[in-house]
Motif scaffolding. Structure first.
Motif, mmCIF file in Angstrom:
data_model
loop_
_atom_site.group_PDB
_atom_site.id
_atom_site.type_symbol
_atom_site.label_atom_id
_atom_site.label_comp_id
_atom_site.label_asym_id
_atom_site.label_seq_id
_atom_site.Cartn_x
_atom_site.Cartn_y
_atom_site.Cartn_z
ATOM 1 N N HIS A 93 0.840 -1.190 0.000
ATOM 2 C CA HIS A 93 0.000 0.000 0.000
ATOM 3 C C HIS A 93 0.880 1.246 0.000
ATOM 4 N N GLY A 94 0.223 2.412 -0.146
ATOM 5 C CA GLY A 94 0.933 3.677 0.031
ATOM 6 C C GLY A 94 1.381 4.348 -1.247
ATOM 7 N N ARG A 95 2.583 4.909 -1.229
ATOM 8 C CA ARG A 95 3.127 5.692 -2.342
ATOM 9 C C ARG A 95 4.044 4.838 -3.200
ATOM 10 N N LEU A 96 3.690 4.667 -4.444
ATOM 11 C CA LEU A 96 4.506 3.889 -5.391
ATOM 12 C C LEU A 96 5.242 4.840 -6.320
ATOM 13 N N LEU A 97 6.537 4.663 -6.422
ATOM 14 C CA LEU A 97 7.363 5.471 -7.313
ATOM 15 C C LEU A 97 7.784 4.642 -8.514
ATOM 16 N N THR A 98 7.592 5.181 -9.712
ATOM 17 C CA THR A 98 7.996 4.500 -10.928
ATOM 18 C C THR A 98 8.520 5.530 -11.918
ATOM 19 N N THR A 99 8.847 5.089 -13.118
ATOM 20 C CA THR A 99 9.380 5.997 -14.135
ATOM 21 C C THR A 99 8.560 5.902 -15.410
ATOM 22 N N GLU A 100 8.564 6.980 -16.166
ATOM 23 C CA GLU A 100 7.805 7.009 -17.407
ATOM 24 C C GLU A 100 8.291 5.964 -18.396
ATOM 25 N N ASP A 101 9.590 5.648 -18.357
ATOM 26 C CA ASP A 101 10.136 4.708 -19.332
ATOM 27 C C ASP A 101 10.041 3.250 -18.883
ATOM 28 N N HIS A 102 9.223 2.990 -17.845
ATOM 29 C CA HIS A 102 8.889 1.597 -17.515
ATOM 30 C C HIS A 102 7.992 1.067 -18.642
ATOM 31 N N PHE A 103 7.957 -0.257 -18.800
ATOM 32 C CA PHE A 103 7.169 -0.846 -19.877
ATOM 33 C C PHE A 103 5.674 -0.587 -19.655
ATOM 34 N N THR A 104 4.938 -0.509 -20.737
ATOM 35 C CA THR A 104 3.519 -0.150 -20.674
ATOM 36 C C THR A 104 2.725 -1.057 -19.732
ATOM 37 N N SER A 105 2.994 -2.341 -19.766
ATOM 38 C CA SER A 105 2.235 -3.281 -18.945
ATOM 39 C C SER A 105 2.343 -2.938 -17.465
ATOM 40 N N ALA A 106 3.524 -2.523 -17.030
ATOM 41 C CA ALA A 106 3.710 -2.159 -15.625
ATOM 42 C C ALA A 106 2.840 -0.969 -15.250
ATOM 43 N N HIS A 107 2.737 0.008 -16.141
ATOM 44 C CA HIS A 107 1.890 1.171 -15.863
ATOM 45 C C HIS A 107 0.431 0.758 -15.711
#
Length: 318
Positions: A93-107
């Motif tokens: 739970h909570g705040r998830l940090l990711t990047t724009e250049d992660h693969f589409t499926s992850a988004h």
């Protein structure tokens, strides 16, 4: 080299998408399937099917640096997306940090997780063609970050995350956060050592690319510390502590990564990945770690030669 006869036809330049299997795969599949008409249900034990599961887990753990399986456990999934969904939905739970250049499926997975858990997703924007730098990723960490979900290599640019830098930053800023590392693009070509990653880590991947095992070969290595806090929403008879006992309810939960299993394991994808990891390890004298390091050294040299040749004729190399 002799185990890859496809190279006699020509150079295959799409291993980043679907790698070509070795000559060992088809005979192994035929031998595996032949146990079913000969032994029926007894193929699980007499035919070596149960041993295959243990051998597969050992090789996948070795791929991420857990050579004795003392730091975590390995679970099978149909794909990377399946694994990421299962792990995120198991109590994070909570705040998830990711990047724009992660693969589409992850988004897509992050978005669904946010809607269902009430968590928030914070995405670090890519900087043009260069993606998200390691410095900018580290700067985006906050003390309330609970999950960091990133790809080891950006799928469009191949920019690598400096795992040592990210781990150090996480331990400094958000030491209790979970790292969900997408190794789909790099496992088999770039060394990964889970000893250098945060205590709460999952390394997810699949055998479709450089590992050459084809579809359906997803997996996740999960650290002991992370497994202690996760509670998978899905279950089945193979998540039982003794599945072959066919015991009535209530479920006696298995320990470790087996908690993420549901029904009867998909043995054929396991076999395909295990065979290709066995073949790959021969280039390192039987050691996957040595094989990956050799591959990294070779490809680094090749990329350098290609880059120099490109610049020599006036091409711009990003």
């Amino acid at each position: 080299r002799r185990l890859y006869p496809t190279l006699d036809v020509g150079i295959y330049a799409a291993s980043h998408a679907t790698g070509i299997p070795s000559a060992a795969l088809i005979p192994a599949v035929q031998e595996h399937l032949s146990a079913l008409p000969a032994l029926g249900f007894h193929a699980f034990e007499a035919g070596g099917w149960l041993q295959l599961i243990a051998s597969w887990q050992a090789r996948v753990a070795e791929l991420v640096g857990d050579t004795d399986q003392s730091r975590g456990g390995v679970a099978q999934f149909a794909s990377f997306s399946d694994g990421l969904s299962a792990v995120l939905g198991a109590g994070l739970h909570g705040r998830l940090l990711t990047t724009e250049d992660h693969f589409t499926s992850a988004h897509y997975v992050h978005e669904r997780w946010s809607a269902m858990s009430g968590g928030t997703v914070h995405t670090v924007a890519a900087d043009g063609d260069t993606g998200v730098s390691n410095a900018r990723l580290a700067e985006a960490l906050t003390p309330d970050t609970t999950v960091v979900s990133v790809s080891h290599a950006a799928w469009r640019t191949a920019l690598l995350v400096d795992l040592a830098c990210l781990s150090e930053a996480m331990l400094d800023v958000c030491p209790d956060a979970t790292l969900l590392l997408d190794g789909y693009q790099t496992l088999g070509t770039v060394p990964v050592n889970v000893d250098l990653l945060p205590p709460r880590t999952a390394v997810l991947g699949g055998g479709l690319k450089q590992l050459r095992a084809g579809p359906g070969t997803g997996f996740a290595w999960l650290s002991r510390a992370l497994l202690e806090d996760l509670h998978p929403r899905r279950t089945g008879w193979w998540a039982h502590a003794a599945p072959m006992d066919f015991a009535p309810p209530p479920l006696v939960p298995a320990s470790g990564a087996a908690l993420f299993q549901t029904g009867t394991p998909s043995l054929l994808p396991m076999l395909c990945l295990w065979v290709e990891l066995e073949v790959f390890a021969t280039s390192g004298g039987g050691s996957l770690d040595s094989a990956v390091r050799r591959a990294r050294s070779t490809t680094t040299d090749q990329v350098q030669i290609a880059s120099m040749a490109a610049r020599a004729v006036g091409l711009n190399v990003v």
